[in-house]
Design an enzyme around this catalytic site. Structure first.
Site, PDB file in Angstrom:
ATOM      1  N   SER A 142      10.183   3.627  -4.219  1.00 39.72           N
ATOM      2  CA  SER A 142       9.534   4.795  -3.624  1.00 39.72           C
ATOM      3  C   SER A 142      10.395   5.298  -2.486  1.00 39.72           C
ATOM      4  O   SER A 142      10.590   4.603  -1.478  1.00 39.72           O
ATOM      5  CB  SER A 142       8.147   4.422  -3.096  1.00 39.72           C
ATOM      6  OG  SER A 142       7.627   5.477  -2.309  1.00 39.72           O
ATOM      7  N   HIS A 195      10.287   6.808  -7.524  1.00 40.59           N
ATOM      8  CA  HIS A 195       8.915   7.251  -7.312  1.00 40.59           C
ATOM      9  C   HIS A 195       8.903   8.182  -6.102  1.00 40.59           C
ATOM     10  O   HIS A 195       9.393   7.822  -5.026  1.00 40.59           O
ATOM     11  CB  HIS A 195       8.034   6.024  -7.062  1.00 40.59           C
ATOM     12  CG  HIS A 195       6.573   6.290  -7.055  1.00 40.59           C
ATOM     13  ND1 HIS A 195       5.826   6.419  -8.207  1.00 40.59           N
ATOM     14  CD2 HIS A 195       5.692   6.440  -6.032  1.00 40.59           C
ATOM     15  CE1 HIS A 195       4.554   6.620  -7.901  1.00 40.59           C
ATOM     16  NE2 HIS A 195       4.443   6.645  -6.581  1.00 40.59           N
ATOM     17  N   ASP A 234       6.541  10.272  -3.616  1.00 41.75           N
ATOM     18  CA  ASP A 234       5.180  10.456  -3.120  1.00 41.75           C
ATOM     19  C   ASP A 234       5.041  11.808  -2.437  1.00 41.75           C
ATOM     20  O   ASP A 234       5.647  12.051  -1.389  1.00 41.75           O
ATOM     21  CB  ASP A 234       4.824   9.345  -2.137  1.00 41.75           C
ATOM     22  CG  ASP A 234       4.644   8.000  -2.816  1.00 41.75           C
ATOM     23  OD1 ASP A 234       3.879   7.934  -3.781  1.00 41.75           O
ATOM     24  OD2 ASP A 234       5.280   7.023  -2.376  1.00 41.75           O
ATOM     25  N   MET A 283       2.567  14.180  -0.440  1.00 40.35           N
ATOM     26  CA  MET A 283       1.328  14.109   0.333  1.00 40.35           C
ATOM     27  C   MET A 283       1.097  15.433   1.052  1.00 40.35           C
ATOM     28  O   MET A 283       2.048  16.045   1.557  1.00 40.35           O
ATOM     29  CB  MET A 283       1.410  12.971   1.345  1.00 40.35           C
ATOM     30  CG  MET A 283       1.743  11.618   0.747  1.00 40.35           C
ATOM     31  SD  MET A 283       1.789  10.332   2.015  1.00 40.35           S
ATOM     32  CE  MET A 283       2.452   8.958   1.062  1.00 40.35           C
ATOM     33  N   HIS A 307       4.327  11.466  -7.779  1.00 41.52           N
ATOM     34  CA  HIS A 307       2.943  11.047  -7.523  1.00 41.52           C
ATOM     35  C   HIS A 307       2.314  12.043  -6.548  1.00 41.52           C
ATOM     36  O   HIS A 307       2.654  12.074  -5.366  1.00 41.52           O
ATOM     37  CB  HIS A 307       2.985   9.632  -6.943  1.00 41.52           C
ATOM     38  CG  HIS A 307       1.650   9.077  -6.546  1.00 41.52           C
ATOM     39  ND1 HIS A 307       1.537   7.934  -5.779  1.00 41.52           N
ATOM     40  CD2 HIS A 307       0.377   9.478  -6.801  1.00 41.52           C
ATOM     41  CE1 HIS A 307       0.261   7.664  -5.575  1.00 41.52           C
ATOM     42  NE2 HIS A 307      -0.458   8.594  -6.178  1.00 41.52           N
ATOM     43  N   MET A 355      -0.343  13.181  -4.276  1.00 39.41           N
ATOM     44  CA  MET A 355      -1.495  12.809  -3.452  1.00 39.41           C
ATOM     45  C   MET A 355      -1.947  14.060  -2.699  1.00 39.41           C
ATOM     46  O   MET A 355      -1.804  14.166  -1.482  1.00 39.41           O
ATOM     47  CB  MET A 355      -1.114  11.669  -2.513  1.00 39.41           C
ATOM     48  CG  MET A 355      -0.968  10.340  -3.225  1.00 39.41           C
ATOM     49  SD  MET A 355      -0.439   9.001  -2.143  1.00 39.41           S
ATOM     50  CE  MET A 355       1.335   9.121  -2.390  1.00 39.41           C
ATOM     51  N   MET A 415      -3.540   1.932  -7.379  1.00 37.39           N
ATOM     52  CA  MET A 415      -3.103   1.789  -5.996  1.00 37.39           C
ATOM     53  C   MET A 415      -3.553   0.433  -5.473  1.00 37.39           C
ATOM     54  O   MET A 415      -4.732   0.096  -5.516  1.00 37.39           O
ATOM     55  CB  MET A 415      -3.693   2.898  -5.130  1.00 37.39           C
ATOM     56  CG  MET A 415      -3.203   4.298  -5.456  1.00 37.39           C
ATOM     57  SD  MET A 415      -1.413   4.511  -5.222  1.00 37.39           S
ATOM     58  CE  MET A 415      -1.223   4.123  -3.469  1.00 37.39           C
ATOM     59  N   PHE A 475       0.391   5.957   3.539  1.00 33.02           N
ATOM     60  CA  PHE A 475       1.442   5.401   4.379  1.00 33.02           C
ATOM     61  C   PHE A 475       2.130   4.241   3.668  1.00 33.02           C
ATOM     62  O   PHE A 475       1.510   3.523   2.893  1.00 33.02           O
ATOM     63  CB  PHE A 475       0.875   4.880   5.706  1.00 33.02           C
ATOM     64  CG  PHE A 475       0.233   5.940   6.560  1.00 33.02           C
ATOM     65  CD1 PHE A 475       1.011   6.754   7.373  1.00 33.02           C
ATOM     66  CD2 PHE A 475      -1.131   6.130   6.530  1.00 33.02           C
ATOM     67  CE1 PHE A 475       0.425   7.735   8.159  1.00 33.02           C
ATOM     68  CE2 PHE A 475      -1.733   7.101   7.313  1.00 33.02           C
ATOM     69  CZ  PHE A 475      -0.950   7.918   8.131  1.00 33.02           C
ATOM     70  N   ASP A 486       1.238   0.353  -7.345  1.00 35.84           N
ATOM     71  CA  ASP A 486       1.911   0.912  -6.178  1.00 35.84           C
ATOM     72  C   ASP A 486       1.207   0.457  -4.906  1.00 35.84           C
ATOM     73  O   ASP A 486       0.016   0.702  -4.733  1.00 35.84           O
ATOM     74  CB  ASP A 486       1.884   2.444  -6.271  1.00 35.84           C
ATOM     75  CG  ASP A 486       2.582   3.133  -5.095  1.00 35.84           C
ATOM     76  OD1 ASP A 486       3.190   2.434  -4.271  1.00 35.84           O
ATOM     77  OD2 ASP A 486       2.515   4.365  -5.028  1.00 35.84           O
ATOM     78  N   GLY A 546       8.384   0.223  -2.180  1.00 35.18           N
ATOM     79  CA  GLY A 546       8.900   1.140  -1.172  1.00 35.18           C
ATOM     80  C   GLY A 546       9.552   0.436  -0.009  1.00 35.18           C
ATOM     81  O   GLY A 546      10.758   0.220   0.031  1.00 35.18           O
TER      82      GLY A 546
END
Length: 219
Positions: A8, A33, A35, A37, A66, A68, A137, A143, A176, A198
């Site tokens: 990540s 990956h 993320d 957000m 991903h 979010m 998850m 975070f 993850d 990550g």
């Protein structure tokens, strides 16, 4: 073994992502990956489609994106144009999860659905046929650097049983959150071969050695 690790880049060096991506590829990593957000669905803001477009110009790695974000259907076209290979959305973030997944499928990319720790697998039972993968998850999203929630191991096992009972094939389970030397075997030993890592991979900027340690741990 490298093929099961999805670094990540949330934990990568944002000042020199090109260097980190190159080092990942040099270590035989095939997929990363990403993320995304929005500061609303989760209390943080990270990448947008524009930044991913820039990364695509310098990397041919598989981009596992991903989302979010609230109501991700609003942004699917933008992220597809940015060059992602996969989009995963949260069931909790979609008013109409079936419609959202169907729309992703029209884009000819891989499609995934994600579940927060407090969300039951029953919430996705009726849409499993639409997805290529299910992301469990193992921390609360938002975070990096959080501790692995061990009760999620039973949740993963329940999901595996549900997939088997439904006779669904080629459904990948991704995990993850909180994966490191102490926790990677918690998921590897129950058959997970799609593991997002990550903070540990980028710890002390020692990417190559950290990847080697993880691979040695599961061999």
């Amino acid at each position: 073994m490298e093929k099961i690790l999805y670094p990540s880049i949330l934990s990568a060096n944002f000042c020199n992502l090109e260097k980190d991506l190159k080092e990942l590829k040099d270590n035989k990593i095939k997929k990363i990956h990403i993320d995304v957000m929005d500061g609303n669905f989760v209390p943080n803001i990270t990448f947008g489609a524009g930044q991913i477009s820039c990364l695509r110009k310098i990397s041919d790695l598989y981009f596992d994106c991903h989302l979010m974000v609230d109501e991700p259907i609003r942004f699917i076209d933008d992220f597809v144009k940015s060059g992602v290979d996969s989009l995963t959305v949260h069931v909790e973030a979609c008013k109409h999860i079936h419609r959202t997944l169907e729309y992703i499928k029209t884009k000819n990319i891989d499609c995934g659905v994600a579940l927060n720790p407090g969300t039951s697998i029953k919430d996705i039972e009726n849409i499993l046929d639409l997805v290529d993968k299910i992301l469990i998850m193992t921390v609360n999203p938002g975070f990096g650097g959080q501790k692995f929630i061990y009760s999620m191991v039973d949740k993963i096992k329940d999901l595996q049983e549900l997939i088997y009972k439904k006779g669904l094939k080629n459904k990948q389970i991704q995990v993850d959150g909180g994966i490191n030397l102490d926790t990677i075997n918690e998921v590897y030993d129950i058959g997970i071969r799609d593991i997002v890592v990550g903070s540990y991979i980028f710890l002390n900027k020692d990417i190559s050695n950290n990847i080697s340690r993880l691979i040695d741990k599961i061999r």
